[in-house]
Scaffold this active site. Structure first.
Site, PDB file in Angstrom:
ATOM      1  N   THR A 153      -1.884   7.235  -0.210  1.00 21.53           N
ATOM      2  CA  THR A 153      -3.191   6.988  -0.851  1.00 21.53           C
ATOM      3  C   THR A 153      -3.860   5.692  -0.383  1.00 21.53           C
ATOM      4  O   THR A 153      -5.054   5.492  -0.635  1.00 21.53           O
ATOM      5  CB  THR A 153      -3.008   6.864  -2.372  1.00 21.53           C
ATOM      6  OG1 THR A 153      -2.172   5.710  -2.627  1.00 21.53           O
ATOM      7  CG2 THR A 153      -2.352   8.107  -2.956  1.00 21.53           C
ATOM      8  N   ASP A 211       4.953  -4.753   9.992  1.00 22.39           N
ATOM      9  CA  ASP A 211       5.980  -4.159  10.863  1.00 22.39           C
ATOM     10  C   ASP A 211       6.067  -4.905  12.187  1.00 22.39           C
ATOM     11  O   ASP A 211       7.160  -5.148  12.712  1.00 22.39           O
ATOM     12  CB  ASP A 211       5.658  -2.678  11.136  1.00 22.39           C
ATOM     13  CG  ASP A 211       5.984  -1.782   9.950  1.00 22.39           C
ATOM     14  OD1 ASP A 211       6.598  -2.274   8.975  1.00 22.39           O
ATOM     15  OD2 ASP A 211       5.612  -0.592   9.998  1.00 22.39           O
ATOM     16  N   ARG A 251       0.839  -1.209   0.000  1.00 22.17           N
ATOM     17  CA  ARG A 251       0.000   0.000   0.000  1.00 22.17           C
ATOM     18  C   ARG A 251       0.869   1.253   0.000  1.00 22.17           C
ATOM     19  O   ARG A 251       1.862   1.322   0.729  1.00 22.17           O
ATOM     20  CB  ARG A 251      -0.871   0.050   1.264  1.00 22.17           C
ATOM     21  CG  ARG A 251      -1.975  -0.944   1.286  1.00 22.17           C
ATOM     22  CD  ARG A 251      -3.101  -0.585   2.204  1.00 22.17           C
ATOM     23  NE  ARG A 251      -2.802   0.136   3.428  1.00 22.17           N
ATOM     24  CZ  ARG A 251      -3.727   0.585   4.260  1.00 22.17           C
ATOM     25  NH1 ARG A 251      -5.013   0.397   3.994  1.00 22.17           N
ATOM     26  NH2 ARG A 251      -3.401   1.208   5.365  1.00 22.17           N
ATOM     27  N   ASP A 302       0.310  -1.840  12.149  1.00 26.37           N
ATOM     28  CA  ASP A 302       0.837  -2.373  10.890  1.00 26.37           C
ATOM     29  C   ASP A 302       1.311  -3.813  11.121  1.00 26.37           C
ATOM     30  O   ASP A 302       2.317  -4.044  11.803  1.00 26.37           O
ATOM     31  CB  ASP A 302       1.993  -1.495  10.389  1.00 26.37           C
ATOM     32  CG  ASP A 302       2.435  -1.917   8.996  1.00 26.37           C
ATOM     33  OD1 ASP A 302       2.773  -3.102   8.801  1.00 26.37           O
ATOM     34  OD2 ASP A 302       2.428  -1.062   8.094  1.00 26.37           O
TER      35      ASP A 302
HETATM   36  C1  PRP Z   1      -1.113  -4.526   4.529  1.00 31.21           C
HETATM   37  C2  PRP Z   1      -1.833  -5.838   4.717  1.00 31.21           C
HETATM   38  C3  PRP Z   1      -2.656  -5.955   3.462  1.00 31.21           C
HETATM   39  C4  PRP Z   1      -3.009  -4.524   3.165  1.00 31.21           C
HETATM   40  C5  PRP Z   1      -4.432  -4.291   3.583  1.00 31.21           C
HETATM   41  O1  PRP Z   1      -0.023  -4.700   3.718  1.00 31.21           O
HETATM   42  O2  PRP Z   1      -0.985  -6.918   4.931  1.00 31.21           O
HETATM   43  O3  PRP Z   1      -1.943  -6.526   2.373  1.00 31.21           O
HETATM   44  O4  PRP Z   1      -2.120  -3.706   3.945  1.00 31.21           O
HETATM   45  O5  PRP Z   1      -4.847  -3.041   3.226  1.00 31.21           O
HETATM   46  P1  PRP Z   1      -5.991  -2.768   2.148  1.00 31.21           P
HETATM   47  O6  PRP Z   1      -7.112  -3.689   2.462  1.00 31.21           O
HETATM   48  O7  PRP Z   1      -6.343  -1.320   2.392  1.00 31.21           O
HETATM   49  O8  PRP Z   1      -5.429  -2.982   0.790  1.00 31.21           O
HETATM   50  P2  PRP Z   1       1.018  -3.524   3.368  1.00 31.21           P
HETATM   51  O9  PRP Z   1       0.613  -2.850   2.104  1.00 31.21           O
HETATM   52  O10 PRP Z   1       1.181  -2.623   4.555  1.00 31.21           O
HETATM   53  O11 PRP Z   1       2.342  -4.296   3.028  1.00 31.21           O
HETATM   54  P3  PRP Z   1       3.250  -5.305   3.916  1.00 31.21           P
HETATM   55  O12 PRP Z   1       2.482  -6.584   4.025  1.00 31.21           O
HETATM   56  O13 PRP Z   1       4.466  -5.436   3.066  1.00 31.21           O
HETATM   57  O14 PRP Z   1       3.530  -4.674   5.250  1.00 31.21           O
HETATM   58  N1  URA Z   2      -2.440  -2.784   6.976  1.00 25.80           N
HETATM   59  C1  URA Z   2      -2.099  -3.053   8.250  1.00 25.80           C
HETATM   60  O1  URA Z   2      -1.075  -3.709   8.501  1.00 25.80           O
HETATM   61  N2  URA Z   2      -2.888  -2.587   9.227  1.00 25.80           N
HETATM   62  C2  URA Z   2      -4.016  -1.872   8.992  1.00 25.80           C
HETATM   63  O2  URA Z   2      -4.707  -1.474   9.952  1.00 25.80           O
HETATM   64  C3  URA Z   2      -4.360  -1.597   7.658  1.00 25.80           C
HETATM   65  C4  URA Z   2      -3.560  -2.078   6.662  1.00 25.80           C
END
Ligand code: PRP
Ligand code: URA
Length: 205
Positions: free
Chosen positions: A106, A200, A102, A197
């Site tokens: 945005t 993280d 993400r 997150d």
């Molecule tokens: C997080 C999570 C999902 C996404 C959800 O990933 O693991 O993939 O956000 O958000 P959405 O429903 O609004 O699309 P992130 O993009 O933070 O990446 P990561 O897994 O690499 O931390």
């Molecule tokens: N991704 C995350 O890891 N946490 C949230 O709350 C939303 C998106």
């Protein structure tokens, strides 16, 4: 089709996952536990067939899983934390990967990686711990469908009402298994109360 896990152990694990004082090592263990519970629930409809065996006391007919190729597809990176319990339960699964990240401003997910095994005729378990806006899940579902996947189940740990609605709008009959349906998204599109997150916290970044 939303299914919310209803089990005292799931509630216990989710509360500790949410707790901001939980450190990555414990977080990873809790992630394993909740993913195992979800995997069991989400595979309730796997077909079985009869098998004749002999117990030490007498012959009997039991039931075993019908050989049906399963594919688990984590959405990187956080979805990786949910793969091991599925490998432990179903040692013959194939694993595919979809990398989505993400944008911080945005909240729109950008695709950066995709490697999938053949999907036609196989049940695909798409795993991602957080369903927030639903944008990542919908993108991943589209990729799986484009590569021939038709039998798709989405497994998440925490979901928002907005994310569930977005997946249902896109794919009304797709089963979604989650451990918690939370209240709402905040202005930055994070889930409330949520757990922050996930990636993280899983990897200590
Ligand atoms: C997080 C999570 C999902 C996404 C959800 O990933 O693991 O993939 O956000 O958000 P959405 O429903 O609004 O699309 P992130 O993009 O933070 O990446 P990561 O897994 O690499 O931390
Ligand atoms: N991704 C995350 O890891 N946490 C949230 O709350 C939303 C998106």
């Amino acid at each position: 089709m939303l299914h919310v896990l209803d089990h005292p152990l799931a509630a216990h694990v989710i509360t500790h996952l949410r707790d901001k004082t939980t450190k990555p090592a414990t977080f990873r263990t809790l992630c394993y536990q909740i993913s195992l519970l979800l995997a069991i629930e989400a595979t309730r409809t796997l077909p079985t067939e009869e098998k004749s065996i002999e117990t030490p006391l007498e012959p009997m007919t039991g039931r075993v899983l019908t050989a049906q190729p399963l594919v688990v597809v984590p959405i990187l990176r956080a979805g990786l934390g949910m793969v091991q319990p599925l490998l432990d339960l179903f040692p013959d699964v194939s694993v595919g990967y979809i990398g989505l990240e993400r944008d911080h401003a945005t909240a729109v997910a950008r695709s950066y990686y995709c490697k999938l095994p053949p999907l036609a005729g196989r049940r695909v378990l798409l795993v991602d711990p957080m369903l927030a806006t639903g944008g990542s899940a919908v993108q991943a579902i589209e990729v799986v469908r484009a590569q021939g996947g038709t039998d798709i189940t989405l497994i998440t740990i925490v979901s928002s009402p907005e994310g569930v609605a977005e997946v249902a709008r896109h794919d009304p009959r797709l089963p979604v298994f989650t451990a918690a349906l939370d209240r709402e998204l905040n202005a930055k599109r994070y889930i409330l109360p949520g757990l922050g997150d996930f990636g993280d916290r899983l990897y200590g970044t």
